[in-house]
Write an enzyme that holds these catalytic residues in place. Structure first.
Site, PDB file in Angstrom:
ATOM      1  N   HIS A  18     -16.824  16.180  10.126  1.00 51.31           N
ATOM      2  CA  HIS A  18     -17.516  16.198   8.827  1.00 51.31           C
ATOM      3  C   HIS A  18     -17.215  14.959   7.988  1.00 51.31           C
ATOM      4  O   HIS A  18     -17.881  14.703   6.986  1.00 51.31           O
ATOM      5  CB  HIS A  18     -17.192  17.487   8.051  1.00 51.31           C
ATOM      6  CG  HIS A  18     -15.861  17.514   7.379  1.00 51.31           C
ATOM      7  ND1 HIS A  18     -14.775  18.204   7.892  1.00 51.31           N
ATOM      8  CD2 HIS A  18     -15.430  16.963   6.222  1.00 51.31           C
ATOM      9  CE1 HIS A  18     -13.748  18.075   7.069  1.00 51.31           C
ATOM     10  NE2 HIS A  18     -14.120  17.319   6.053  1.00 51.31           N
ATOM     11  N   ASP A  28      -0.127  23.087   0.142  1.00 54.19           N
ATOM     12  CA  ASP A  28      -1.414  23.190   0.823  1.00 54.19           C
ATOM     13  C   ASP A  28      -2.043  21.806   0.916  1.00 54.19           C
ATOM     14  O   ASP A  28      -1.675  20.881   0.195  1.00 54.19           O
ATOM     15  CB  ASP A  28      -2.332  24.113   0.006  1.00 54.19           C
ATOM     16  CG  ASP A  28      -3.518  24.636   0.787  1.00 54.19           C
ATOM     17  OD1 ASP A  28      -3.570  24.415   2.017  1.00 54.19           O
ATOM     18  OD2 ASP A  28      -4.392  25.263   0.174  1.00 54.19           O
ATOM     19  N   ASP A  72     -14.584  20.891  14.588  1.00 56.93           N
ATOM     20  CA  ASP A  72     -14.628  19.786  13.620  1.00 56.93           C
ATOM     21  C   ASP A  72     -13.695  18.648  14.047  1.00 56.93           C
ATOM     22  O   ASP A  72     -12.570  18.523  13.562  1.00 56.93           O
ATOM     23  CB  ASP A  72     -14.235  20.321  12.239  1.00 56.93           C
ATOM     24  CG  ASP A  72     -14.490  19.335  11.114  1.00 56.93           C
ATOM     25  OD1 ASP A  72     -15.168  18.321  11.355  1.00 56.93           O
ATOM     26  OD2 ASP A  72     -14.013  19.598   9.989  1.00 56.93           O
ATOM     27  N   SER A  90      -9.061  15.683   4.281  1.00 54.04           N
ATOM     28  CA  SER A  90      -9.869  15.924   5.475  1.00 54.04           C
ATOM     29  C   SER A  90      -9.679  14.838   6.522  1.00 54.04           C
ATOM     30  O   SER A  90      -9.590  13.650   6.204  1.00 54.04           O
ATOM     31  CB  SER A  90     -11.350  15.986   5.099  1.00 54.04           C
ATOM     32  OG  SER A  90     -11.671  17.184   4.460  1.00 54.04           O
TER      33      SER A  90
END
Length: 252
Positions: free
Chosen positions: A70, A199, A115, A205
């Protein structure tokens, strides 16, 4: 307007404004981490589009980078570049353009299943330090390292200095339960977080999750950042390793 509707409207507005959100899954930064003040993760790279930071990635060969599909799906390869050997956004480091961006046919844009992407660089980085890939599943509870320039809090901004955290792997069954009705947690995904404290988040990404000294995951998607209810979701390297090896062999 209910809370869910307000959130959906906000996501749609952001999608059309900056193109950084796809459906309910958002680009993932580091929440609850610490700054990396010296170069100790030489395999980490940044992915830029038209000179702007977009995602993280990792060197798996001196001329190949592993990232999330992505992170490249809607971008022109000619306008992508990677920046290696740097831990600060103000430092360009070693720059290379991308020759090929390889995305598996199994990748699903909507669900973020499978992904993963392999980027072949225009030229090798002779001094590159590469990360070894984890070919087997990681045990639940294993503490894993995640690094990135993402947001340090939900709805924040990217971090100028590279950040790092350690988060425990969450069982797929538990993760599937938490995301029931929101998104599918498939066999190609793994989850990890320290609920409400540590987190990954927007901007992380494509970056690596390192478990037992090897890359076991790729930062993929999740609901919010650092929320108690939702762990972050990563592409499970052990389940997509065949694609990665095939892509690398094509351009050996």
């Amino acid at each position: 307007m209910c809370q869910f509707s307000r959130q959906l409207v906000l996501q749609l507005i952001l999608y059309f404004a900056i193109g950084h959100i796809y459906g309910k899954q958002v680009f993932k930064s580091i929440v609850g981490g610490g700054a990396v003040i010296q170069q100790k993760y030489p395999y980490y790279v940044r992915l830029h589009y038209r000179g702007e930071f977009k995602c993280g990635g990792s060197l798996v060969r001196n001329n190949a980078v592993l990232t999330a599909a992505h992170c490249v799906e809607d971008f022109s390869v000619e306008e992508l570049s990677i920046h290696a050997d740097t831990i600060n956004l103000d430092d360009n480091g070693v720059v290379r353009t991308i020759k090929y961006a390889l995305v598996p046919k199994e990748y699903d844009k909507e669900t973020k299943n499978y992904d993963v992407a392999v980027l072949i660089l225009s030229s090798a980085i002779p001094s590159a330090s590469v990360i070894t890939l984890h070919k087997t599943a990681v045990a639940v509870g294993t503490s894993c390292l995640v690094i990135g320039h993402g947001y340090t809090k939900e709805n924040g901004v990217v971090s100028n200095q590279l950040q790092e955290i350690h988060v425990p792997v969450v069982s797929r069954k538990v993760c599937q339960h938490k995301y029931r009705g929101i998104g599918a947690i498939t066999q190609y995904m793994m989850c990890a977080s320290e609920p409400g404290r540590k987190d990954s988040c927007s901007g992380d990404s494509g970056g690596p999750m390192i478990c037992n000294g090897k890359q076991a995951g790729i930062v993929s998607w999740g609901m919010g950042c650092g929320r108690v209810e939702y762990p972050s979701v990563y592409t499970d390297i052990s389940k997509v390793h065949g694609f990665i090896e095939h892509a690398l062999k094509l351009y050996a």
